[in-house]
Design a protein around this motif. Structure first.
Motif, PDB file in Angstrom:
ATOM      1  N   ILE A   1       1.094   2.604  23.980  1.00 51.09           N
ATOM      2  CA  ILE A   1       0.457   1.883  25.091  1.00 51.09           C
ATOM      3  C   ILE A   1      -1.018   2.272  25.194  1.00 51.09           C
ATOM      4  N   ALA A   2      -1.275   3.560  25.098  1.00 53.30           N
ATOM      5  CA  ALA A   2      -2.658   4.028  25.193  1.00 53.30           C
ATOM      6  C   ALA A   2      -3.508   3.490  24.047  1.00 53.30           C
ATOM      7  N   LEU A   3      -2.949   3.495  22.827  1.00 52.36           N
ATOM      8  CA  LEU A   3      -3.687   2.986  21.666  1.00 52.36           C
ATOM      9  C   LEU A   3      -3.941   1.482  21.804  1.00 52.36           C
ATOM     10  N   SER A   4      -2.924   0.737  22.221  1.00 48.35           N
ATOM     11  CA  SER A   4      -3.073  -0.714  22.367  1.00 48.35           C
ATOM     12  C   SER A   4      -4.139  -1.041  23.408  1.00 48.35           C
ATOM     13  N   HIS A   5      -4.111  -0.352  24.539  1.00 50.57           N
ATOM     14  CA  HIS A   5      -5.116  -0.611  25.565  1.00 50.57           C
ATOM     15  C   HIS A   5      -6.523  -0.250  25.085  1.00 50.57           C
ATOM     16  N   ALA A   6      -6.620   0.817  24.301  1.00 49.70           N
ATOM     17  CA  ALA A   6      -7.928   1.204  23.774  1.00 49.70           C
ATOM     18  C   ALA A   6      -8.467   0.122  22.833  1.00 49.70           C
ATOM     19  N   MET A   7      -7.597  -0.433  21.981  1.00 45.57           N
ATOM     20  CA  MET A   7      -8.021  -1.490  21.069  1.00 45.57           C
ATOM     21  C   MET A   7      -8.414  -2.750  21.845  1.00 45.57           C
ATOM     22  N   GLU A   8      -7.636  -3.095  22.879  1.00 46.16           N
ATOM     23  CA  GLU A   8      -7.954  -4.278  23.678  1.00 46.16           C
ATOM     24  C   GLU A   8      -9.239  -4.081  24.472  1.00 46.16           C
ATOM     25  N   ASP A   9      -9.427  -2.849  24.995  1.00 43.18           N
ATOM     26  CA  ASP A   9     -10.664  -2.568  25.736  1.00 43.18           C
ATOM     27  C   ASP A   9     -11.888  -2.657  24.844  1.00 43.18           C
ATOM     28  N   GLN A  10     -11.725  -2.293  23.566  1.00 43.26           N
ATOM     29  CA  GLN A  10     -12.825  -2.394  22.625  1.00 43.26           C
ATOM     30  C   GLN A  10     -13.247  -3.855  22.454  1.00 43.26           C
ATOM     31  N   VAL A  11     -12.251  -4.750  22.442  1.00 41.63           N
ATOM     32  CA  VAL A  11     -12.565  -6.181  22.345  1.00 41.63           C
ATOM     33  C   VAL A  11     -13.271  -6.658  23.606  1.00 41.63           C
ATOM     34  N   LEU A  12     -12.756  -6.277  24.782  1.00 37.72           N
ATOM     35  CA  LEU A  12     -13.328  -6.723  26.055  1.00 37.72           C
ATOM     36  C   LEU A  12     -14.732  -6.178  26.275  1.00 37.72           C
ATOM     37  N   ALA A  13     -15.032  -5.035  25.669  1.00 41.01           N
ATOM     38  CA  ALA A  13     -16.364  -4.434  25.848  1.00 41.01           C
ATOM     39  C   ALA A  13     -17.390  -4.993  24.864  1.00 41.01           C
ATOM     40  N   GLY A  14     -16.939  -5.743  23.847  1.00 39.15           N
ATOM     41  CA  GLY A  14     -17.854  -6.256  22.841  1.00 39.15           C
ATOM     42  C   GLY A  14     -18.392  -7.638  23.185  1.00 39.15           C
TER      43      GLY A  14
ATOM     44  N   LEU B   1      -2.428  -1.551  14.542  1.00 43.34           N
ATOM     45  CA  LEU B   1      -1.273  -0.723  14.895  1.00 43.34           C
ATOM     46  C   LEU B   1      -0.039  -1.449  14.382  1.00 43.34           C
ATOM     47  N   VAL B   2       0.697  -0.827  13.486  1.00 43.94           N
ATOM     48  CA  VAL B   2       1.871  -1.451  12.877  1.00 43.94           C
ATOM     49  C   VAL B   2       3.035  -0.477  13.027  1.00 43.94           C
ATOM     50  N   CYS B   3       4.028  -0.809  13.887  1.00 47.99           N
ATOM     51  CA  CYS B   3       5.132   0.112  14.169  1.00 47.99           C
ATOM     52  C   CYS B   3       6.450  -0.643  14.272  1.00 47.99           C
ATOM     53  N   ILE B   4       7.507   0.089  14.030  1.00 49.82           N
ATOM     54  CA  ILE B   4       8.857  -0.434  14.223  1.00 49.82           C
ATOM     55  C   ILE B   4       9.658   0.615  14.973  1.00 49.82           C
ATOM     56  N   GLU B   5      10.497   0.171  15.913  1.00 50.84           N
ATOM     57  CA  GLU B   5      11.250   1.114  16.751  1.00 50.84           C
ATOM     58  C   GLU B   5      12.351   1.793  15.923  1.00 50.84           C
TER      59      GLU B   5
ATOM     60  N   GLN C   1       0.857  -1.190   0.000  1.00 51.06           N
ATOM     61  CA  GLN C   1       0.000   0.000   0.000  1.00 51.06           C
ATOM     62  C   GLN C   1       0.896   1.243   0.000  1.00 51.06           C
ATOM     63  N   PRO C   2       1.513   1.596  -1.135  1.00 44.87           N
ATOM     64  CA  PRO C   2       2.478   2.702  -1.173  1.00 44.87           C
ATOM     65  C   PRO C   2       1.887   4.052  -0.797  1.00 44.87           C
ATOM     66  N   GLN C   3       0.562   4.183  -0.775  1.00 42.42           N
ATOM     67  CA  GLN C   3      -0.048   5.457  -0.432  1.00 42.42           C
ATOM     68  C   GLN C   3      -0.023   5.732   1.069  1.00 42.42           C
ATOM     69  N   ILE C   4       0.342   4.718   1.874  1.00 41.22           N
ATOM     70  CA  ILE C   4       0.372   4.891   3.325  1.00 41.22           C
ATOM     71  C   ILE C   4       1.580   5.740   3.722  1.00 41.22           C
ATOM     72  N   ARG C   5       1.361   6.677   4.642  1.00 37.02           N
ATOM     73  CA  ARG C   5       2.430   7.541   5.128  1.00 37.02           C
ATOM     74  C   ARG C   5       2.621   7.302   6.636  1.00 37.02           C
ATOM     75  N   PRO C   6       3.643   6.548   7.028  1.00 35.43           N
ATOM     76  CA  PRO C   6       3.861   6.304   8.462  1.00 35.43           C
ATOM     77  C   PRO C   6       4.203   7.617   9.192  1.00 35.43           C
ATOM     78  N   GLN C   7       3.951   7.631  10.492  1.00 31.31           N
ATOM     79  CA  GLN C   7       4.325   8.765  11.325  1.00 31.31           C
ATOM     80  C   GLN C   7       5.004   8.262  12.591  1.00 31.31           C
ATOM     81  N   ILE C   8       5.529   9.202  13.375  1.00 31.30           N
ATOM     82  CA  ILE C   8       6.272   8.847  14.580  1.00 31.30           C
ATOM     83  C   ILE C   8       5.339   8.840  15.794  1.00 31.30           C
ATOM     84  N   TYR C   9       5.425   7.763  16.581  1.00 26.66           N
ATOM     85  CA  TYR C   9       4.673   7.643  17.834  1.00 26.66           C
ATOM     86  C   TYR C   9       5.660   7.395  18.980  1.00 26.66           C
ATOM     87  N   PHE C  10       5.322   7.894  20.142  1.00 26.21           N
ATOM     88  CA  PHE C  10       6.091   7.572  21.338  1.00 26.21           C
ATOM     89  C   PHE C  10       5.491   6.332  21.992  1.00 26.21           C
TER      90      PHE C  10
END
Length: 676
Positions: free
Chosen positions: A29-42, A120-124, A15-24
């Motif tokens: 951690i906040a994004l991962s927990h939000a995604m996991e909480d979405q699963v637990l709430a469903g 969420l797809v990231c590399i350090e 998907q060459p149109q994708i533009r990655p950005q920098i995350y801390f």
């Protein structure tokens, strides 16, 4: 065997149109927990695939995945094992990949539900931490930077899912059936080949088409939250940076202060400070020298040099050690004195030195010594200039000094001033201690002299007088002996008192010197006459070996004769009647005449050549001498020579090797003109 291509790289390739950005990390951690909480709430049974860099990170989240596994059978967790993590099919599938796999650098999480999707797809990015100005802050766990994509676009989430399932199949081919079930159940638009790579089916979309990453339902709000998290992390980094700078400043000041205060020797303090200062500030050249505001120049003795890796191989920073460094008419030095603070100049081409080019000593120095950036920091104590610190950026390399660094240099210069004052105070205290020790020795010697030189003659005189008064019929010959003995001891007392008064007069500085042009031969003759009368038949032979054309000297004649008498008296006292005393004179080429009184007598130990000029010094001790004297003669001689600006010293090869006493006396100016 491991895979070297990251999930993010594969995704961008597809998907060459994708533009990655920098995350801390804190944001991830906040994004991962939000995604996991979405699963637990469903209430549905989604597909969940997560990768952890290390087993220790997985252990922190294991309890959440056990809860997720209770809702769905399609849970896959991947991590590099450190202790007990391994390939297993328990509450959920665990996949252990080798630490050298690129997955050990990644942070991936994908969730595919019936009515929602997110990934969420990231590399350090360790290179960002290494090359950043805030490298220390970015190495902190919560601030570690990652590059990647976070989206709830189902098509991209499905693409990530198929890529991750390919890795799962690569390391756990035995669960291929479960993987294919996931592909079919969640209608993934990909299929896997035998090597775990993904191959594209006939796509239902144009791969070159721009993909909208935001979900029309909830992504705007979520993206606002992520933006808020990122902004908060940036604020934290700025705070961390400020704290780190402050900590670095305090640590550096403390380390340099501790280093320069390890010694109380001013020169050693400056040498240590030069090295520490230069290394800390990363200057190509660091100079620290002591100076006063009135100095015209200094000789550089303390220098730190750092190589220039930016320059061609073989390029070295020129050394200034031993060079004369001009301060007079140096506008930078003058400005420092006026402002009482540091002054910094950038590259020579950008500096307005404020004076004519022909008189520009600063520009000439900068060109000669290849100075690109020039920083001068004064070492001040209560407004008094003690010295200067100079930092040079050499050749074509020039860096700008930050305000924090400049204030730090001021702080270190203040500590250096305190160290110098402390060292000077210690040196003064040591000198005072030496003087006190000398005074104590003087007091002890004075007691000994009083007991021996005063009491003994007085006792003799008293005995003689009592005998003369009590025995009026004493024979004439005995009366003459008594009178001569009393007279000789009275003379000893008179001489002792006279030497005391003379030395006190000279040391007080109250002597009125009356310099005149004198012939040295005449003064020598007067001194020899006095000594010859005193020693009568028991004196050694005295030889005078001086040229007839000896130039005139400028001195107080009375004191010159006194000095020669003291030296001749000392030589005769320690030389037997069979020995010889020689007087020589020569010009020493420094507008002075050097006079030598040499003898063949008892000699002096080499380690005591300086002590013989101390007050009351007597080689044999004041109470067991075989010769007379007060021990003040050479001390008086030193004061006389010092009075006309000369110097006096002694030479001897040791016991019974004779001795030579030298002193210098200024020549008459007219004689200097004639000789020149």
């Amino acid at each position: 065997m491991s895979i070297s291509m990251s999930i993010l790289a594969e995704l961008v390739q597809c998907q060459p149109q994708i533009r990655p950005q920098i995350y801390f990390k804190s944001s991830l951690i906040a994004l991962s927990h939000a995604m996991e909480d979405q699963v637990l709430a469903g209430s549905d049974s989604p597909l969940v695939i997560a990768t952890f860099q290390r087993e220790r990170f997985y252990r922190q989240e294991a309890h959440r995945y056990r809860r997720i596994a209770a809702l769905t059978s399609q849970v896959y967790v991947m991590a590099a094992p450190e202790t007990e993590f391994k390939n297993a099919s328990d509450a959920y599938e665990t996949v252990a990949f080798p630490p050298e796999d690129i997955l050990s650098k990644e942070w991936n999480l994908v969730v595919l539900g019936e009515n929602y999707a997110s990934c969420l797809v990231c590399i350090e990015r360790e290179d960002l931490a290494e090359n950043s100005e805030m490298s220390e802050q970015l190495t902190m766990d919560q601030a570690r930077p990652f590059e990647g994509v976070w989206t709830s676009h189902r098509q991209i989430c499905s693409q990530v899912a198929i890529l991750l399932l390919g890795r799962v199949k690569y390391y756990r081919p035995e669960i291929q059936g479960k993987i294919e079930e996931a592909v079919n159940s969640f209608n993934l638009p990909k299929k896997l080949d035998k090597k775990g790579k993904s191959t594209t089916r006939k796509s239902r979309h144009n791969p070159k088409e721009e993909v909208e990453l935001d979900s029309p339902l909830n992504d705007p709000f979520a993206h606002r939250l992520v933006t808020y998290l990122q902004a908060g992390q940036h604020k934290l980094l700025r705070v961390y940076r400020s704290l780190a700078v402050q900590e670095w400043k305090e640590r550096l000041v403390n380390s340099i202060t501790a280093a320069i205060r390890q010694s109380l020797d001013p020169e050693e303090v400056l040498e240590i400070a030069t090295r520490e200062f230069g290394e800390a500030m990363q200057a190509h050249r660091c100079l620290i020298y002591r100076c006063k505001s009135t100095d015209k120049s200094v000789v550089i003795e303390h220098e730190y040099l750092r190589s220039c890796p930016e320059q061609p191989e073989g390029t070295k920073v020129k050394s200034l050690r031993g060079e004369t460094w001009w301060l007079e008419n140096n506008p930078l030095f003058i400005q420092v004195l006026q402002q009482q603070r540091y002054v910094y100049l950038g590259e020579p081409g950008e500096v307005d030195y404020g004076i004519d080019e022909g008189e520009n000593i600063l520009a000439k120095l900068a060109e000669k010594w290849e100075i690109g950036g020039w920083l001068m920091v004064p070492i001040l104590s209560q407004g008094r200039l003690l010295g200067m610190v100079e930092l040079h950026q050499c050749n074509s390399v020039c860096r700008s000094w930050e305000d924090d660094e400049l204030s730090l240099m001021d702080a270190i210069a203040t500590q250096l001033a305190a160290a110098l004052i402390q060292a000077e105070t210690h040196a003064n205290l040591e000198e005072l201690n030496r003087q006190l020790e000398a005074l104590e020795r003087t007091r002890s010697n004075l007691i000994a002299i009083t007991g021996h030189e005063l009491r003994t003659p007085l006792s003799t005189i008293q005995v003689c007088l009592e005998s003369l008064s009590q025995e009026p019929d004493m024979p004439l010959e005995m009366r003459e002996v008594m009178l001569e003995t009393a007279q000789a001891d009275a003379e000893r007392l008179r001489k002792l008192v006279q030497d005391f008064l003379t030395l006190s007069h000279l040391e007080s500085g109250r002597v009125d010197w009356n310099p005149e042009s004198l012939r040295l031969e005449e003064c020598i003759d007067l001194a020899i006459s006095g000594v010859s009368a005193r020693y009568a038949e028991n004196k050694p032979k005295i030889e005078v070996e001086i040229n007839d054309n000896l130039p005139l000297v400028k001195a107080d004649g009375e004191w010159l004769v006194e000095l020669l008498t003291k030296l001749l008296d000392n030589a005769c006292k320690f030389t037997s009647s069979e020995g010889q005393v020689t007087i020589k004179a020569k010009s020493n080429g420094d507008r002075m005449l050097e006079v030598t009184v040499a003898d063949t007598g008892r000699g002096i130990e080499p380690n005591r050549l300086e002590e013989v000029f101390d007050r009351f010094y007597q080689e044999e001790g004041s109470l067991r001498r075989t010769v007379g004297g007060t021990g003040l003669g050479l001390a008086i001689g030193r004061q006389i020579v010092t009075g006309w600006g000369g110097r006096i010293w002694a030479d001897s090869l040791g016991k019974n090797q004779g001795s030579q006493f030298h002193f210098t006396i200024p020549l008459v100016e007219s004689e200097l003109i004639i000789n020149n």
